[in-house]
Design an enzyme around this catalytic site. Structure first.
Site, PDB file in Angstrom:
ATOM      1  N   GLY A   8     -12.084   4.578  32.219  1.00  0.00           N
ATOM      2  CA  GLY A   8     -11.222   4.386  30.997  1.00  0.00           C
ATOM      3  C   GLY A   8     -11.755   3.240  30.194  1.00  0.00           C
ATOM      4  N   GLY A  11     -10.696   2.336  26.282  1.00  0.00           N
ATOM      5  CA  GLY A  11      -9.083   1.816  25.708  1.00  0.00           C
ATOM      6  C   GLY A  11      -9.317   0.546  25.140  1.00  0.00           C
ATOM      7  CG  ASP A  53     -10.372  14.234  34.890  1.00  0.00           C
ATOM      8  OD1 ASP A  53      -9.613  13.376  35.029  1.00  0.00           O
ATOM      9  OD2 ASP A  53     -10.059  15.501  34.546  1.00  0.00           O
ATOM     10  CE1 TYR A 142       1.636   2.101  32.025  1.00  0.00           C
ATOM     11  CE2 TYR A 142       3.375   0.349  31.753  1.00  0.00           C
ATOM     12  CZ  TYR A 142       1.888   0.673  31.459  1.00  0.00           C
ATOM     13  OH  TYR A 142       1.078  -0.280  31.459  1.00  0.00           O
ATOM     14  CE  LYS A 146       0.128   0.302  34.959  1.00  0.00           C
ATOM     15  NZ  LYS A 146      -1.081   0.706  35.125  1.00  0.00           N
TER      16      LYS A 146
HETATM   17  P1  NAD Z   1      -5.469   2.649  26.867  1.00  0.00           P
HETATM   18  O1  NAD Z   1      -4.541   3.751  26.774  1.00  0.00           O
HETATM   19  O2  NAD Z   1      -5.919   1.870  25.739  1.00  0.00           O
HETATM   20  O3  NAD Z   1      -6.721   3.204  27.650  1.00  0.00           O
HETATM   21  C1  NAD Z   1      -6.799   4.191  28.762  1.00  0.00           C
HETATM   22  C2  NAD Z   1      -8.204   4.633  28.953  1.00  0.00           C
HETATM   23  O4  NAD Z   1      -7.968   5.712  30.130  1.00  0.00           O
HETATM   24  C3  NAD Z   1      -8.672   5.411  27.990  1.00  0.00           C
HETATM   25  O5  NAD Z   1     -10.015   5.195  27.707  1.00  0.00           O
HETATM   26  C4  NAD Z   1      -8.630   6.842  28.248  1.00  0.00           C
HETATM   27  O6  NAD Z   1      -9.394   7.881  27.718  1.00  0.00           O
HETATM   28  C5  NAD Z   1      -8.602   6.688  29.799  1.00  0.00           C
HETATM   29  N1  NAD Z   1      -8.016   7.885  30.517  1.00  0.00           N
HETATM   30  C6  NAD Z   1      -6.927   8.757  30.243  1.00  0.00           C
HETATM   31  N2  NAD Z   1      -6.770   9.758  31.144  1.00  0.00           N
HETATM   32  C7  NAD Z   1      -7.995   9.536  31.848  1.00  0.00           C
HETATM   33  C8  NAD Z   1      -8.591  10.406  33.008  1.00  0.00           C
HETATM   34  N3  NAD Z   1      -8.185  11.425  33.698  1.00  0.00           N
HETATM   35  N4  NAD Z   1      -9.767   9.882  33.649  1.00  0.00           N
HETATM   36  C9  NAD Z   1     -10.584   8.718  33.307  1.00  0.00           C
HETATM   37  N5  NAD Z   1     -10.027   8.227  31.947  1.00  0.00           N
HETATM   38  C10 NAD Z   1      -8.855   8.433  31.411  1.00  0.00           C
HETATM   39  O7  NAD Z   1      -4.982   1.462  27.946  1.00  0.00           O
HETATM   40  P2  NAD Z   1      -5.266   0.061  28.219  1.00  0.00           P
HETATM   41  O8  NAD Z   1      -4.280  -0.438  27.211  1.00  0.00           O
HETATM   42  O9  NAD Z   1      -6.481  -0.120  28.033  1.00  0.00           O
HETATM   43  O10 NAD Z   1      -4.858  -0.163  29.680  1.00  0.00           O
HETATM   44  C11 NAD Z   1      -5.604  -0.174  30.743  1.00  0.00           C
HETATM   45  C12 NAD Z   1      -4.978  -0.659  31.952  1.00  0.00           C
HETATM   46  O11 NAD Z   1      -4.083  -1.856  31.827  1.00  0.00           O
HETATM   47  C13 NAD Z   1      -3.951   0.709  32.389  1.00  0.00           C
HETATM   48  O12 NAD Z   1      -3.571   0.476  33.538  1.00  0.00           O
HETATM   49  C14 NAD Z   1      -2.540  -0.007  31.670  1.00  0.00           C
HETATM   50  O13 NAD Z   1      -1.370   0.251  32.417  1.00  0.00           O
HETATM   51  C15 NAD Z   1      -2.636  -1.550  31.956  1.00  0.00           C
HETATM   52  N6  NAD Z   1      -1.933  -2.486  30.934  1.00  0.00           N
HETATM   53  C16 NAD Z   1      -2.281  -2.433  29.661  1.00  0.00           C
HETATM   54  C17 NAD Z   1      -1.608  -3.308  28.901  1.00  0.00           C
HETATM   55  C18 NAD Z   1      -1.721  -3.268  27.558  1.00  0.00           C
HETATM   56  O14 NAD Z   1      -0.783  -4.054  26.728  1.00  0.00           O
HETATM   57  N7  NAD Z   1      -2.850  -2.754  27.010  1.00  0.00           N
HETATM   58  C19 NAD Z   1      -0.619  -4.134  29.476  1.00  0.00           C
HETATM   59  C20 NAD Z   1      -0.015  -3.797  30.805  1.00  0.00           C
HETATM   60  C21 NAD Z   1      -0.855  -3.370  31.671  1.00  0.00           C
HETATM   61  C1  AKB Z   2       2.966  -0.750  27.459  1.00  0.00           C
HETATM   62  O1  AKB Z   2       3.928  -1.314  26.596  1.00  0.00           O
HETATM   63  O2  AKB Z   2       3.175   0.234  27.975  1.00  0.00           O
HETATM   64  C2  AKB Z   2       1.945  -1.676  27.857  1.00  0.00           C
HETATM   65  C3  AKB Z   2       2.496  -2.541  29.235  1.00  0.00           C
HETATM   66  C4  AKB Z   2       2.901  -3.901  28.927  1.00  0.00           C
HETATM   67  O3  AKB Z   2       2.150  -2.069  30.068  1.00  0.00           O
HETATM   68  N1  AKB Z   2       1.418  -2.299  26.824  1.00  0.00           N
END
Ligand code: NAD
Ligand code: AKB
Length: 323
Positions: A8, A11, A53, A142, A146
């Site tokens: 991933g 992202g 994937d 979600y 987690k």
């Molecule tokens: P994002 O949605 O920007 O990126 C997710 C990535 O996962 C993308 O690159 C997507 O292509 C990839 N993906 C989706 N399905 C897939 C699959 N089947 N196989 C492989 N890759 C796949 O998410 P993010 O913000 O970069 O978050 C990354 C992690 O951090 C996640 O676990 C998210 O829950 C966690 N998180 C993010 C935030 C935030 O504010 N961004 C906050 C808390 C936790």
């Molecule tokens: C969301 O809002 O889903 C994320 C998170 C806090 O996990 N940014």
């Protein structure tokens, strides 16, 4: 030297973590797994990439074997608001990918980092100064992924010795890749509108406080927790970490100090509001500070100044602004 696979990696977090990990561990030691567009600019030229994937265990295992990986950063997920619209997909990606990473890690002796979230808490969790160890009964798919992810990661550590570690990220604010469909996305979108001198319509009510963090601190956290001395870790999956807590009004006021003419109005999104209301106002992150030295650099004032300066620079050179 570590051999790292990021799953991933395109992202919001992965697109920046990949640069940071390459700068620390060397370009040839970081393999960026990608799944679907959009791809960050220069993604395929910047280093080694592999299509994965993560819901297919063979694809995860093949990459780990081929590139002799010893550390997996598993970032595949469907974020909170999007997962509520497609719970099956949220579960399959959130839990399916994690289980595959854990099983492959067990066989090939890899460490695994999988972020948790403030979404791992629910309405009956104490919302103020939310403790590290407390009630976790989220009512979003979600959040359920987690909590299950935290528990199964601890299980793989305790039962099979897999070196699993994690942080509960708050809402992340960044300026390279747009957020992927979460509840905290407003705190990024507002900056794009402000620098374009456009009105921002906020989907959350005034008074909706949540923990937040600027991306440079989030990247440091991901690296520090994986480098931490295991003997000092009483917890593993997962650590509360935060850098600031604000509501839309406080963020608006801070942005207006830099862009006085900026206008914000409200049009509440009931789904996002319900999710935000179930999450903590502010977490206690003292365990992370004590056990592995967590100490964020950016507060609201410093983050706002930096975000506006960077987005203004991007606009000045004619780069695309998406909101
Ligand atoms: P994002 O949605 O920007 O990126 C997710 C990535 O996962 C993308 O690159 C997507 O292509 C990839 N993906 C989706 N399905 C897939 C699959 N089947 N196989 C492989 N890759 C796949 O998410 P993010 O913000 O970069 O978050 C990354 C992690 O951090 C996640 O676990 C998210 O829950 C966690 N998180 C993010 C935030 C935030 O504010 N961004 C906050 C808390 C936790
Ligand atoms: C969301 O809002 O889903 C994320 C998170 C806090 O996990 N940014």
């Amino acid at each position: 030297m570590k051999r790292i696979l990021i799953i991933g990696s395109t992202g919001q977090i992965g697109s920046e973590l990949s640069w940071k990990l390459r700068s620390i561990y060397g370009e040839s030691n970081v393999i960026c797994g990608y799944f679907a567009p959009p791809f960050p600019e220069g993604f395929f030229e910047a280093g080694q990439t592999v299509k994965i994937d993560a819901t297919d265990i063979n694809q995860v295992a093949d990459a780990v074997k081929k590139y002799q990986i010893d550390t997996i950063y598993n970032l595949a997920a469907i974020l909170s608001a999007t997962a509520e619209k497609n719970p099956q997909l949220g579960w399959d990606v959130g839990i399916g990918s994690l289980m595959n990473c854990l099983d492959v890690a067990r066989e090939y002796h890899c460490a695994v980092f999988t972020p948790s979230s403030i979404g791992a808490f629910g309405s009956n969790t104490p919302h103020k100064n939310t403790p590290q160890d407390t009630i976790q009964r989220p009512n979003t798919v979600y959040g359920i992924t987690k909590v299950a992810g935290e528990l199964i990661s601890d299980y793989y550590y305790e039962r099979w010795g897999v070196d699993t570690r994690s942080v509960r990220y708050p809402g992340l604010i960044s300026n390279l890749t747009l957020p992927g469909g979460g509840t905290t996305d407003y705190a990024v979108e507002i900056f794009y509108k402000a620098v374009k001198n456009e009105k921002f319509v906020c989907p959350l009510r005034a008074g909706t406080f949540m923990d937040m963090m600027y991306m440079p601190d989030a990247l440091d956290a991901a690296i520090q927790i994986m480098e931490a001395d295991p003997a000092k870790l009483k917890h593993r999956n997962s650590f509360n970490i935060t850098a600031m807590s604000f509501d839309p009004e406080r963020l608006y006021a801070e942005i207006k100090r830099h862009i006085p003419g900026f206008v914000m109005e409200y049009d509440i999104d009931p789904l996002k509001q319900a999710i935000a209301d179930s999450w903590p106002d502010n977490m206690d992150d003292s365990c992370a500070r004590i056990e592995w030295g967590w100490n964020p650099k950016y507060n609201l004032e410093a983050m706002t100044k930096d975000m506006i300066a960077i987005l203004k620079k991007k606009m000045a050179v004619g780069n695309e602004c998406y909101f």
